[in-house]
Write a protein that holds these residues in place. Structure first.
Motif, short mmCIF file in Angstrom:
data_model
loop_
_atom_site.label_atom_id
_atom_site.label_comp_id
_atom_site.label_asym_id
_atom_site.label_seq_id
_atom_site.Cartn_x
_atom_site.Cartn_y
_atom_site.Cartn_z
N ARG A 177 -1.15 -1.85 -4.38
CA ARG A 177 -0.41 -2.10 -5.63
C ARG A 177 0.13 -3.53 -5.61
N VAL A 214 8.10 0.29 1.56
CA VAL A 214 7.38 1.29 0.78
C VAL A 214 8.03 2.64 1.01
N ARG A 229 0.86 -1.17 0.00
CA ARG A 229 0.00 0.00 0.00
C ARG A 229 0.90 1.23 0.00
N THR A 230 0.67 2.13 -0.95
CA THR A 230 1.49 3.33 -1.07
C THR A 230 1.15 4.31 0.05
N ARG A 285 13.77 1.67 -6.91
CA ARG A 285 12.37 1.91 -6.56
C ARG A 285 11.47 1.74 -7.78
N ALA A 297 7.35 2.04 -9.18
CA ALA A 297 6.00 2.55 -8.97
C ALA A 297 5.02 1.37 -8.97
N GLY A 298 3.78 1.63 -8.61
CA GLY A 298 2.77 0.59 -8.54
C GLY A 298 2.45 -0.08 -9.86
N GLU A 327 5.15 6.57 -2.98
CA GLU A 327 4.26 5.87 -3.92
C GLU A 327 4.95 4.70 -4.60
N SER A 328 6.10 4.30 -4.10
CA SER A 328 6.85 3.21 -4.73
C SER A 328 7.31 2.19 -3.69
N ILE A 329 7.82 1.08 -4.20
CA ILE A 329 8.41 0.06 -3.33
C ILE A 329 9.91 0.03 -3.62
#
Length: 165
Positions: free
Chosen positions: A24, A42, A17-18, A55, A57-58, A45-47
């Motif tokens: 995501r 996290v 979850r962002t 990193r 994005a979703g 907005e990325s992992i």
């Protein structure tokens, strides 16, 4: 939710979850050294991969490579799935599909009981369904656990509906 590894169709995925609250789902493998992203964290907005900090994005797009400096991430994209949240569940589908997840009839409706069961079984979905739906052996296999062989008979009425019974 945090960061969670899930297996879908025998492939590992990472569900996260962002910071803005969006669920995501991307393949659980950094493109750089194949380190599981589920071991990372996290970041906004990325992992972030815990090995070199790459990193994603979703949608699986690589957005940062710290060792290369800002704005220097190569064009790289991991497999990702579209996720939709409905009735407290997260549903995964292929990207760019417009179908909505099925709705559970009477979910959290007054007069009905809703429950969630999370278990891992070393069996196929078909074998589990057959086991759950085949109630008569329960009085022998699980004697007195949740059914009693001395219980009163239950009468049932079967109604035929356009989509089942």
């Amino acid at each position: 939710m945090g960061v969670r590894r899930v297996v879908i169709a025998d492939f590992p995925w990472v569900l996260f979850r962002t910071a803005s609250g969006q669920a995501r789902l991307v393949i659980d493998r950094c493109a750089h050294r194949h380190v599981p992203l589920s071991a990372g964290q996290v970041c906004g907005e990325s992992i972030e991969c815990r090995y070199h900090g790459w990193r994603y994005a979703g949608d699986g797009q690589l957005v940062a490579v710290p060792a290369l400096g800002a704005g220097a991430a190569p064009d790289c994209k991991l497999d990702a799935m579209q996720v939709t949240e409905a009735q407290g569940f997260i549903w995964a589908t292929q990207l760019n599909t417009s179908s909505l997840p099925p709705q559970f009839v009477h979910f959290n409706e007054a007069g009905w009981t809703s429950f969630v069961m999370e278990s891992t079984f070393p069996a196929s979905v078909e074998a589990c369904l057959e086991n759950f739906l085949d109630c008569p052996p329960a009085t022998f296999v699980h004697r007195y656990w949740f059914r009693s062989p001395t219980a009163s008979p239950v009468q049932a009425e079967v109604r035929h509906l356009p989509d089942g019974a």
